[in-house]
Design a protein around this motif. Structure first.
Motif, short mmCIF file in Angstrom:
data_model
loop_
_atom_site.label_atom_id
_atom_site.label_comp_id
_atom_site.label_asym_id
_atom_site.label_seq_id
_atom_site.Cartn_x
_atom_site.Cartn_y
_atom_site.Cartn_z
N TYR A 1 2.08 -6.39 9.52
CA TYR A 1 1.16 -6.24 10.65
C TYR A 1 1.87 -6.75 11.90
O TYR A 1 2.31 -7.90 11.98
CB TYR A 1 -0.12 -7.04 10.43
N PRO B 1 -3.36 -11.48 16.54
CA PRO B 1 -4.35 -11.76 15.49
C PRO B 1 -5.77 -11.61 16.02
O PRO B 1 -6.03 -11.65 17.22
CB PRO B 1 -4.05 -13.21 15.14
N VAL C 1 1.26 -16.62 14.18
CA VAL C 1 1.82 -15.52 14.97
C VAL C 1 3.31 -15.80 15.09
O VAL C 1 3.71 -16.79 15.69
CB VAL C 1 1.17 -15.43 16.36
N SER D 1 1.00 -12.64 11.45
CA SER D 1 1.17 -11.52 12.38
C SER D 1 2.54 -11.65 13.02
O SER D 1 3.06 -12.76 13.18
CB SER D 1 0.11 -11.55 13.48
N TYR D 2 3.10 -10.51 13.44
CA TYR D 2 4.40 -10.51 14.11
C TYR D 2 4.28 -9.89 15.50
O TYR D 2 3.51 -8.96 15.70
CB TYR D 2 5.44 -9.73 13.30
N ALA E 1 -1.49 -2.53 18.10
CA ALA E 1 -1.01 -3.09 16.84
C ALA E 1 -0.39 -1.98 15.99
O ALA E 1 -0.68 -0.79 16.18
CB ALA E 1 -2.14 -3.78 16.08
N SER F 1 -3.50 -19.29 10.37
CA SER F 1 -3.10 -18.04 11.01
C SER F 1 -1.83 -18.29 11.82
O SER F 1 -1.82 -19.14 12.71
CB SER F 1 -4.22 -17.53 11.92
N ASP G 1 -5.24 -8.32 11.07
CA ASP G 1 -4.26 -9.19 10.44
C ASP G 1 -4.79 -9.77 9.14
O ASP G 1 -4.08 -9.82 8.12
CB ASP G 1 -3.85 -10.31 11.40
N HIS H 1 -2.27 -16.28 7.05
CA HIS H 1 -2.32 -14.92 7.60
C HIS H 1 -1.17 -14.83 8.61
O HIS H 1 -1.07 -15.66 9.52
CB HIS H 1 -3.65 -14.66 8.32
#
Length: 844
Positions: A786, A790, A555, A585-586, A721, A553, A751, A583
Motif C-alpha cells: 500500500y 494512512p 508510515v 504504509s509507504y 494511493a 500504524s 492501509d 499497519h
C-alpha cells in the motif's frame, strides 16, 4: 581506471562466430577520406562506391556518386570545418558544418548531410552539451537510412552522450545497434573496440565476471585489429581489472603487451602502469611526469592524492585542490565532480565534516543537471556521491535536521521531474527502435525545472499524520541508507528522534540474500527467505526504533536501496512478522497534506482485458468486484480514452517488465501492448490505482530512476494511493486483492484493509502444483504494497449497511458461489480448507 568512458553498455552482446574475411581489414573512415579526396580532385568514385555497396550493403557514401557544384562546395566547407574543430575553434567549426549541411541537403546528398550533423554533435559532446548533441543526432538519424557506417557512428555518439548523462539503460540500446552495424560491416576495429569498452564499463560497474568475458572475447580477434590504440586499451584496461581481482602476475603480463602499443597514448600508459605496479613504487615517476593533456594532469593529481592520503595529508589536500582548479578552469565537469569527492573524502578522514559538507553542497548545487530531468537525482551515479557525502557530513556534525530537510528537498525535486514525463510518447516506447526514441526520451525528461534548491516546496517541520478511528496518530519513519549505515528519523506523538544505525556491513550485502530469492521470474516457488536473515534485518533496522513507536500504524519513507525491502516481512525475536504487529504504509516523501476519506467519488473503472495465457483468477476477481461495486464501469480494453477519469481504477492483466529500458515496460493483453505511461492521465483523478499485475513497483530489477518502479509517476499525476506488487504476482496472491476490496467496501481505511487481508492470508494452507505450502511464505503477500497516506477510506459504508453487514456478506456469497463452481470445474477451487493452484506459477 584511468581510461575515459567510451562505450556504454548494460547488454550482453550475443557471442557468435565472427568470420573475418580478407576484405574485413579495411577502415570505413579511411575509405570515406579517400573518396572525398578523390572527389575533390575531380576523379570519378562511382565504381569504388558500387563495389563497396556490393560487398557490404552499406550506402553511407552514395551521395558521392553524383558530381555537382553544391556537393563540391559542401566538401570544401566540411574540410574547413574539421580544421577549425581540431584547432578548438568550435563556433567556426559549427558554422562551417551547418553551411555544408544545408548545401548537401538542398542537393539531395542525404548521407553527407548526416555526416555534417554527426560532426556538430561530436563538438557539442566535447563541450559537455549532451542533450543538445542528442537532439542533433536524432536529426542526423533521419539521413542514415541504409547507411551502416553512418548509423554506427550516430549510435556510438548517442551512447557516449547518454553515458555521461548517466542514462545507462538507454545507452545500452544505442551501443547494441552500433555493434550490430560493425558486425554487418565485418569491421574488426569497430567490433573489438566495442567489446573492449563494454568490458571497461562493466569493470566500472563492478560487474567483473561480465567484464572479463568481454575482454576475453575481444582478445580472440585482437590480431584482426589495425588500430594500435584499440589493442593498447584492450590490454591496459584488462590489466587494471586483473589488478582489482588480485591477480597481479596476469595484470603485469597484459601491461607488458599494452606497452608495445603505448605509443598511441604514452602518457596514459604511464598512469595505468603506476596503478598496476603500485603507487608506492611509482611516486618518483609520477612526480616527474608532465602530461600535456589537462585530463591526464588531473588524473596525475588524483593519483598523488591517493598516494599521500593517510601519510602526508597536506600534500594530498594540495593535489586534490590542484585537480579541482584544473577541472574548473577548463570546464571539465566530470573531472571536477570526481575531484570534489576526492577532496571531500580527505576532509572526512580528518573529521573536518563542516568543511566537507560545504564542499559537497557547493558541488551538487552548481551541477547544471540538478534541475534538468535527464539527470534523475539521486539515483544518478554521476552526482549522488556529492549529495550522499553532504548528508553524511551533516549527520557527523550532528546537524540531523538539516540533513533530513535536504533529503526531502531532493525527493521533492525528483517528484517535480516525474511530473515532467510526457505520456504522449508512450505508443512508441515498446518498440525501442530508432535513435529518435532515445533522444525523444531525453527531451521528455530534459526540461529544466522552474525552481531552485532553496525554493523547493518541502515540509521541513515535524510532520504528523492525523489520528483516525480512535487510534493513535501514525508514526512516521524515514530511512536513508549510506554504505554501511542507515540514518533513521522517527516522528511520533511527542516529536522527532534521530538514530544512526550501524549495520556492520554494506546495505546491499545484508539485503541481497533476502531479496534475490523473491525478485524472480522463475516458474518455481522461490525458497523461503532465511529466517535468520529476516531476524538480523529486524534487529538492525527496526528493533532500535521500536521504543519510539507509540502507534501500531507506521508510515515508512524509504530511500535508495531500502525501497526494495518490505519491512512487513522482517521477523522479531518472537518469530512474528512486523505485519502482525503494525499497519504499514509507504510514501516517497513525507507530507502533511493528508486527504479526507474519499467517499462520493465518481464511479470506479475495472479493467479486465483478455490475456494470453489467461489469468486463472480473473473471472473470480471480476465477479467479486462487480458485486461489491455495482456502479463501477467494467471494460475489457486497456484504452486510456475508454478509462477516462474514474474515481478509482483497478487493472488485472499481464505486465511485462523491461529491466534494461524501464520506459518500455507495460501491460500486455491479447489486443496488444499498452505502455505504463499511457495510463498516467487516468491516474490524475484516482483515489486509488490498484494494479493486479506483476512488477509495477519493482525497483530491484527495474532501472527506473523513480521511487518504487512506476509508483512515483502515478502519485506525481495526482493519484491518492496505490496498491501494487513489488515482484511477480502469484495467482494465489490475488486472494489478498479480493479480501482487500471486501474490507474497503465495509468502510475500512485502505492501509488497514490491506493489512487485514494479508494477515488473513498468513493463516491459509496452500497447495501449489501439488505441493503444500504455508500462507506465511513472504513471496505470496510481502510484495503487495500500500502506497499512500494512512487512514484514507475508499468508500464510506452507510450505517444501515454496517448494521446489516452480514446481509451484505450473504449477498456476496451468491456470485462467489458461482465463481466457486466454475473454479471447481477448472480444478482451482478451495478444497478441504486448502487454497490450490493448478499452475506452477500463474503470473500476472
Amino acid at each position: 581506471m584511468i581510461m575515459s568512458k567510451k562505450l556504454l553498455a548494460g547488454l550482453l552482446v550475443p557471442w557468435f562466430s565472427l568470420l573475418l574475411a580478407d576484405g574485413a581489414r579495411f577502415s570505413p573512415l579511411d575509405l570515406h577520406h579517400q573518396l572525398r579526396d578523390d572527389y575533390l580532385a575531380g576523379r570519378n568514385v562511382s565504381a569504388q562506391i558500387e563495389n563497396y555497396v556490393e560487398k557490404t550493403g552499406d550506402h553511407s557514401f552514395d551521395s558521392l556518386k553524383l558530381r555537382t557544384p553544391k556537393r563540391t562546395e559542401g566538401l570544401k566547407l566540411d574540410a574547413a570545418g574539421k580544421k577549425a574543430w581540431f584547432s578548438q575553434d568550435y563556433q567556426s567549426a559549427v558554422d562551417l558544418f551547418s553551411h555544408s549541411y544545408r548545401l548537401f541537403l538542398e542537393d539531395g546528398a542525404a548521407s553527407e548531410a548526416g555526416f555534417c550533423l554527426y560532426y556538430i554533435a561530436e563538438i557539442l559532446s566535447e563541450q559537455e552539451r549532451y542533450v543538445q548533441a542528442l537532439q542533433v543526432l536524432e536529426q542526423a538519424s533521419h539521413e542514415a537510412a541504409d547507411s551502416l557506417y553512418l548509423a554506427a557512428l550516430l549510435d556510438e555518439s548517442a551512447g557516449f552522450c547518454l553515458w555521461f548523462l548517466d542514462r545507462l539503460s538507454e545507452s545500452t540500446h544505442a551501443f547494441s545497434r552500433a555493434s550490430d552495424c560493425w558486425r554487418r560491416l565485418a569491421y574488426a576495429d569497430g567490433l573489438v573496440g566495442a567489446w573492449n569498452n563494454l568490458a571497461a564499463l562493466h569493470d566500472e560497474l563492478h560487474l567483473w565476471d561480465q567484464s572479463r568475458l568481454f575482454y576475453e572475447k575481444a582478445l580472440e580477434f585482437e590480431d584482426s585489429v589495425q588500430d594500435d590504440s584499440i589493442r593498447y586499451y584492450l590490454h591496459a584496461n584488462y590489466a587494471s581489472l586483473l589488478l582489482q581481482l588480485k591477480r597481479p602476475d596476469e595484470a603485469k603480463a597484459h601491461l607488458e603487451k599494452a606497452r608495445a602499443f603505448s605509443r598511441a597514448s604514452p602518457d596514459e600508459f604511464l598512469l595505468i602502469e603506476s596503478q598496476v605496479e603500485g603507487l608506492d613504487n611509482s611516486e618518483q615517476r609520477l612526480l616527474a611526469f608532465n602530461p600535456e593533456a589537462i585530463s591526464l594532469q588531473i588524473e596525475k593529481a588524483l593519483l598523488l592524492a591517493e598516494l599521500y592520503s593517510g601519510r602526508d595529508s597536506p600534500r594530498a589536500l594540495e593535489a586534490t585542490r590542484q585537480a579541482i582548479e584544473l577541472s574548473t578552469t577548463h570546464q571539465l565537469r566530470y573531472h571536477k565532480r570526481r575531484s570534489i569527492v576526492a577532496l571531500g573524502r580527505l576532509l572526512e578522514s580528518e573529521r573536518r565534516f563542516e568543511e566537507a559538507a560545504e564542499l559537497y553542497q557547493r558541488g551538487f548545487k552548481e551541477e547544471e543537471n540538478l534541475y534538468s530531468a535527464e539527470l534523475l537525482f539521486p539515483y544518478s551515479r554521476v552526482v549522488s556521491p556529492l549529495f550522499d557525502g553532504w548528508v553524511r557530513c551533516l549527520v557527523e556534525s550532528r546537524d540531523n535536521e538539516r540533513a533530513l530537510d535536504g533529503i526531502r528537498r531532493l525527493v521533492a525535486l525528483r517528484r517535480a521531474k516525474a511530473e515532467a514525463v510526457d505520456p504522449s510518447i508512450s505508443p512508441m516506447l515498446y518498440g525501442k527502435e530508432g535513435l529518435g526514441l532515445l533522444t525523444q526520451v531525453a527531451r521528455v525528461e530534459g526540461k529544466r525545472l522552474r525552481t531552485e534548491w532553496d525554493d523547493l516546496a518541502v515540509h521541513a517541520a515535524t510532520v504528523r499524520f492525523p489520528a483516525h478511528g480512535g487510534r493513535p496518530s501514525p508514526v512516521l519513519l524515514e530511512l536513508w541508507p549510506d554504505v554501511d549505515h542507515v540514518y533513521a528519523w522517527v516522528t511520533n506523538s511527542k516529536g522527532r528522534v534521530f538514530r544512526d544505525l550501524n549495520l556492520g556491513a554494506t546495505v546491499n550485502e545484508i539485503l541481497e540474500p533476502v531479496l534475490s530469492a523473491l525478485f524472480t521470474d522463475g516458474t518455481y516457488l522461490p525458497r523461503m527467505p532465511d529466517p535468520g536473515s529476516l531476524r538480523r534485518l529486524y534487529r538492525l533496522l527496526v528493533e532500535p526504533l521500536v521504543p519510539f513507536f507509540d502507534s501500531d500504524s507506521l508510515v515508512v519513507v524509504v530511500h535508495k536501496e531500502l525501497q526494495n525491502l518490505p519491512l512487513e516481512m522482517l521477523v522479531d525475536g518472537n518469530g512474528n512478522y512486523v505485519l502482525e504487529d503494525y499497519h504499514v504504509s509507504y510514501l516517497p516523501l513525507a507530507t502533511g497534506a493528508v486527504p479526507n476519506s474519499v467517499n462520493r467519488l465518481p464511479a470506479p473503472v475495472l479493467v479486465f482485458p483478455k490475456t494470453n495465457p489467461e489469468l486463472p483468477s480473473m473471472e473470480r476477481e471480476a465477479l467479486l468486484l462487480k458485486s461489491l461495486f455495482p456502479h463501477g464501469r467494467v471494460i475489457d480494453k486497456l484504452d486510456s480514452a475508454l478509462i477516462g477519469t474514474p474515481g478509482w481504477l483497478h487493472i488485472s492483466s499481464h505486465f511485462r517488465l523491461d529491466p534494461e529500458f524501464w520506459l518500455a515496460s507495460g501491460f500486455d493483453a491479447v489486443e496488444g501492448k499498452t505502455n505504463a505511461l499511457a495510463l498516467l492521465p487516468a491516474a490524475r483523478s484516482c483515489a486509488l490505482v490498484s494494479l493486479g499485475v506483476c512488477h509495477a513497483a519493482n525497483a530491484y530489477a527495474l532501472s527506473s530512476p523513480y521511487w518504487l518502479g512506476f509508483s512515483e509517476l502515478y502519485l506525481s499525476r495526482g493519484a491518492t494511493a496505490l496498491v501494487v506488487s513489488r515482484w511477480a504476482l502469484d495467482d494465489l496472491s490475488m486472494r489478498i486483492f479480493r479480501d482487500f476490496y471486501i474490507q474497503c467496501r465495509q468502510g475500512t481505511p485502505m492501509d488497514q484493509a490491506l493489512t487485514r487481508a494479508r494477515r488473513r492470508f498468513l493463516g491459509l494452507c496452500l497447495e501449489r502444483d501439488g505441493v503444500s505450502t504455508s500462507g506465511r511464505h513472504p513471496y505470496f503477500w510481502a510484495g503487495i504494497t500500500y502506497v499512500g497516506p494512512p487512514g484514507v477510506r475508499l468508500c464510506e459504508t452507510p450505517e444501515s449497511e454496517r448494521v446489516h453487514s452480514l446481509t451484505l456478506g450473504g449477498l456476496l456469497m451468491v456470485p462467489l458461489a458461482l465463481v466457486g463452481v466454475a473454479a471447481i470445474l477448472q480444478r482451482r477451487a478451495r478444497r478441504g480448507g486448502v487454497e490450490k493452484s493448478s499452475h506452477p506459477k500463474a503470473l500476472k
